[in-house]
Design an enzyme around this catalytic site. Structure first.
Site, PDB file in Angstrom:
ATOM      1  N   ASP A 296       0.949  -0.977   0.023  1.00 38.25           N
ATOM      2  CA  ASP A 296       0.155  -0.136  -0.052  1.00 38.25           C
ATOM      3  C   ASP A 296       0.946   1.343  -0.125  1.00 38.25           C
ATOM      4  O   ASP A 296       0.275   2.177  -0.467  1.00 38.25           O
ATOM      5  CB  ASP A 296      -1.092  -0.081   1.254  1.00 38.25           C
ATOM      6  CG  ASP A 296      -2.079  -1.038   0.892  1.00 38.25           C
ATOM      7  OD1 ASP A 296      -2.224  -1.470  -0.043  1.00 38.25           O
ATOM      8  OD2 ASP A 296      -2.814  -1.286   1.959  1.00 38.25           O
ATOM      9  N   TYR A 300       0.959   2.272  -4.050  1.00 37.98           N
ATOM     10  CA  TYR A 300      -0.140   3.568  -4.198  1.00 37.98           C
ATOM     11  C   TYR A 300       0.227   4.835  -3.357  1.00 37.98           C
ATOM     12  O   TYR A 300       0.080   5.690  -3.966  1.00 37.98           O
ATOM     13  CB  TYR A 300      -1.557   2.983  -3.416  1.00 37.98           C
ATOM     14  CG  TYR A 300      -1.863   1.574  -3.947  1.00 37.98           C
ATOM     15  CD1 TYR A 300      -2.666   1.592  -5.192  1.00 37.98           C
ATOM     16  CD2 TYR A 300      -1.702   0.309  -3.286  1.00 37.98           C
ATOM     17  CE1 TYR A 300      -3.142   0.384  -5.475  1.00 37.98           C
ATOM     18  CE2 TYR A 300      -2.077  -0.770  -3.844  1.00 37.98           C
ATOM     19  CZ  TYR A 300      -2.597  -0.747  -4.947  1.00 37.98           C
ATOM     20  OH  TYR A 300      -3.314  -1.989  -5.403  1.00 37.98           O
ATOM     21  N   GLY A 378      -8.151   1.946  -1.432  1.00 40.00           N
ATOM     22  CA  GLY A 378      -9.241   1.027  -1.902  1.00 40.00           C
ATOM     23  C   GLY A 378     -10.233   0.934  -0.854  1.00 40.00           C
ATOM     24  O   GLY A 378     -10.965   1.755  -0.521  1.00 40.00           O
ATOM     25  N   TYR A 380      -9.687  -0.651   2.123  1.00 39.75           N
ATOM     26  CA  TYR A 380      -9.410  -0.477   3.421  1.00 39.75           C
ATOM     27  C   TYR A 380      -8.734   0.946   3.972  1.00 39.75           C
ATOM     28  O   TYR A 380      -8.417   1.761   3.051  1.00 39.75           O
ATOM     29  CB  TYR A 380      -8.169  -1.445   3.619  1.00 39.75           C
ATOM     30  CG  TYR A 380      -8.465  -2.669   4.215  1.00 39.75           C
ATOM     31  CD1 TYR A 380      -8.923  -2.591   5.684  1.00 39.75           C
ATOM     32  CD2 TYR A 380      -8.271  -4.057   3.700  1.00 39.75           C
ATOM     33  CE1 TYR A 380      -9.267  -3.885   6.097  1.00 39.75           C
ATOM     34  CE2 TYR A 380      -8.730  -5.083   4.058  1.00 39.75           C
ATOM     35  CZ  TYR A 380      -9.084  -5.172   5.568  1.00 39.75           C
ATOM     36  OH  TYR A 380      -9.498  -6.548   6.060  1.00 39.75           O
TER      37      TYR A 380
END
Length: 641
Positions: A296, A300, A378, A380
């Protein structure tokens, strides 16, 4: 009026960010296809900071992705000299997925005739396709034929019955589009099975619920005289603590130059602390899930996806906010208002004793400073909360919430790779790993790391009653010695020590690192994720400081086969005793989904604590005054003698 110079560790301002991208664009004659996944401060090293900060030049790191050619370059921009001083091509891995690509994938997938036909075969109409949510997901690296040289995502789909519907209740199982981001095409469509799209709703918004609780009274937190902290720019002082607030597009919140004033003297503890990487591997071998191994931070950007926080929702009390500046896809600065929240909160009892023999009663209440931010990646949501306590303790708590990934089930089917959350949905079992990088500076360094575990003495002449147990201490000499897993049965923990500073009882000043020995990465050692996420195979790593080694899975984990990061660096087995150290610690959760996680997951907590052990000569919180409260006539002093 003279312009105030930024501190060398302050994040790039909006003007600096714009100047950096403009300089790169002009210097390298970049065209319309250039994108800027990362623009951040190239931080000076602690050694560079020991001189005059006024002499340090401001340098930016700019990552440039050419969407036409697929090439990625790193540029170093000297903002003080207004000059690009470095330019090199990135050979392994891809930069993070950018926002523009997320939206582009939706159109690419929905316009693909084969995808449309497959979606309708699962029970959706042509009109329903307009209400399908397409989720681009980082592709990982599996060596599949035809993928080399492409910039990829794998896209899964969910149906929304209306614009506010929870799409994760309606997955299109067995349908995955492999998308080439630079070419803007579905180059492969995986279409297996005909599991119908589940239609049972799974909504959590108030308008969909059958009434809310009406017995919750107002709870107000006030500080009528203001907070106890002092803020000057990014510099913070609170009680005996001092630190600097930083922020990067990849890590989000970064803490610099953490120290505690003891006996009138500031004693350094950490140069830098941050969450450098995450990985979330899934345990379902099905086509929708086997490749889901999200990094993550590196794929991202936790900082780029930070939330703007709201009073009364994310933070409670007297709040000080810090804005964050990140670059958009085209390199222009974008401000995230209220990205970081700081406040004080009561934390129960700090210390207490009632001496019944002489009727002496003393209680002190604990207060802690909270510095936090939230990032939504996303489905979470992750909250990162750093706590500073009056007794010298530092703690990180990660709060996990949001919506779980879902797998659609055929009527009567039981889910084999996780927990049943509704009769039609399974939640895949998965793990969350958070890697914390602690560049130590205990009492100014150098530092060493020790392992401590409890050992039972042998009953006999020296232990006649069989009640003796002692700590067994080992000082790590090299990196491979320090690649360790926890063991709660042995009470194993690790100590960061200053071999040059002794406390009042003649022992090295130290902090101990405490956390639960949760499972490490459970994937097979031959698997792709085991190579790419090697940092998650241990709880502890210790390396000598190297300014090039900043992220636990390497600088570019997106589509990287795994030749970078802690698992590779530590093979050099460098000496780590009495040197400038970086301690890397992994915390994690192994999540077997349950019905209570649906449709939105109550917060799960994971974390670790750094606790002084011999750093002070006595309880450093003895000087905390007795609390007073306006609700008691004359003030409650919580003591009498």
């Amino acid at each position: 009026m003279a312009k105030t110079l930024p501190h060398p560790l302050d994040p790039l301002s909006a003007d600096e960010m714009q100047a950096a991208t403009d300089l790169v664009r002009r210097s390298k004659k970049l065209g319309e296809s250039a994108r800027f996944p990362i623009v951040t401060l190239e931080e000076p090293t602690p050694k560079q900071l020991t001189g005059s900060s006024k002499k340090l030049e401001r340098v930016a790191l700019v990552v440039v992705l050419d969407r036409k050619s697929g090439a990625t370059h790193e540029a170093l921009v000297n903002l003080s000299k207004q000059k690009v001083t470095g330019w090199k091509r990135v050979e392994a891995g891809q930069p993070p997925i950018i926002i523009e690509e997320f939206f582009a994938v939706v159109e690419v997938v929905k316009n693909d005739p084969a995808w449309r036909k497959a979606a309708m075969r699962r029970g959706l109409s042509e009109a329903d396709l307009e209400n399908v949510q397409v989720d681009p997901f980082s592709a990982g690296h599996f060596g599949f034929e035809g993928e080399e040289g492409r910039r990829l995502v794998r896209a899964v789909s969910y149906y929304r019955q209306d614009p506010k519907d929870n799409a994760y209740a309606h997955p299109l199982e067995g349908l995955v589009a492999y998308v080439d981001l630079n070419r803007g095409e579905v180059f492969k469509l995986v279409d297996e099975g005909d599991t119908p799209v589940p239609m049972r709703k799974g909504n959590y918004l108030p308008q969909f619920l059958h009434g809310l609780r009406n017995d919750l009274k107002a709870l107000e937190i006030t500080q009528p005289h203001g907070p106890s902290f002092r803020v000057e720019g990014n510099y913070v002082e609170w009680q005996r603590w001092s630190l600097r607030i930083g922020f990067t597009p990849r890590e989000g919140l970064v803490l610099h130059q953490i120290g505690y004033t003891d006996g009138g003297k500031l004693r350094p503890i950490l140069h830098r602390a941050s969450v450098t990487e995450m990985v979330v591997p899934y345990a379902d071998p099905g086509v929708n899930h086997f490749w889901k191994n999200a990094f993550d931070a590196g794929e991202y950007g936790l900082g780029k996806l930070a939330n703007s926080l709201e009073l009364g929702c994310d933070c409670l009390g007297h709040i000080h906010y810090f804005d964050a500046v990140v670059a958009d896809d085209h390199g222009a600065p974008s401000v995230i208002p209220n990205a970081v929240c700081m406040h004080e909160e009561d934390y129960g009892t700090l210390w207490k004793h009632y001496e019944f023999r002489n009727e002496t009663f003393e209680t002190r209440r604990s207060r802690r400073l909270v510095v936090s931010f939230w990032s939504t990646v996303g489905n979470y949501d992750y909250g990162f909360f750093w706590y500073f306590y009056q007794d010298g303790t530092i703690q990180l708590e990660v709060k996990l919430s949001g919506i779980i990934q879902t797998a659609a089930l055929a009527p009567g089917e039981r889910y084999a790779y996780g927990g049943m959350v509704t009769p039609e949905l399974g939640g895949p079992t998965h793990q969350h790993f958070f890697n914390i990088r602690l560049h130590t500076n205990l009492d100014g360094g150098p530092n060493s790391v020790q392992e401590v575990e409890m050992s039972r003495a042998k009953m006999g002449k020296g232990d006649r009653y069989g009640n003796v147990f002692r700590p067994k201490v080992k000082t790590f000499r090299t990196e491979l010695e320090a690649a360790r897993v926890g063991d709660n049965l042995k009470g194993r923990y690790w100590k960061i020590i200053s071999p040059t500073r002794r406390n009042a009882v003649g022992e090295p000043s130290a902090y101990k690192l405490l956390g639960n020995a949760s499972p490490t990465l459970l994937a097979d050692p031959r698997s792709s994720i085991y190579k790419r996420g090697a940092f998650a195979t241990k709880h502890l790593w210790v390396t000598p400081f190297d300014p090039e080694q900043r992220h636990a899975a390497g600088n570019y984990p997106n589509q990287n086969p795994g030749g970078d990061g802690l698992g590779v660096w530590t093979q050099a087995d460098r000496p780590i005793k009495e040197t400038d150290l970086v301690v890397w610690y992994n915390i994690g959760a192994t999540h077997i989904c349950r019905p209570e996680d649906w449709p939105i997951m109550p917060v799960e907590h994971v974390g670790f604590t750094l606790k002084p052990v011999g750093f002070f000569d006595q309880n450093p919180a003895l000087d905390v005054p007795s609390p007073k409260t306006a609700h008691t006539e004359g003030g409650a002093h919580c003591h009498h003698d």
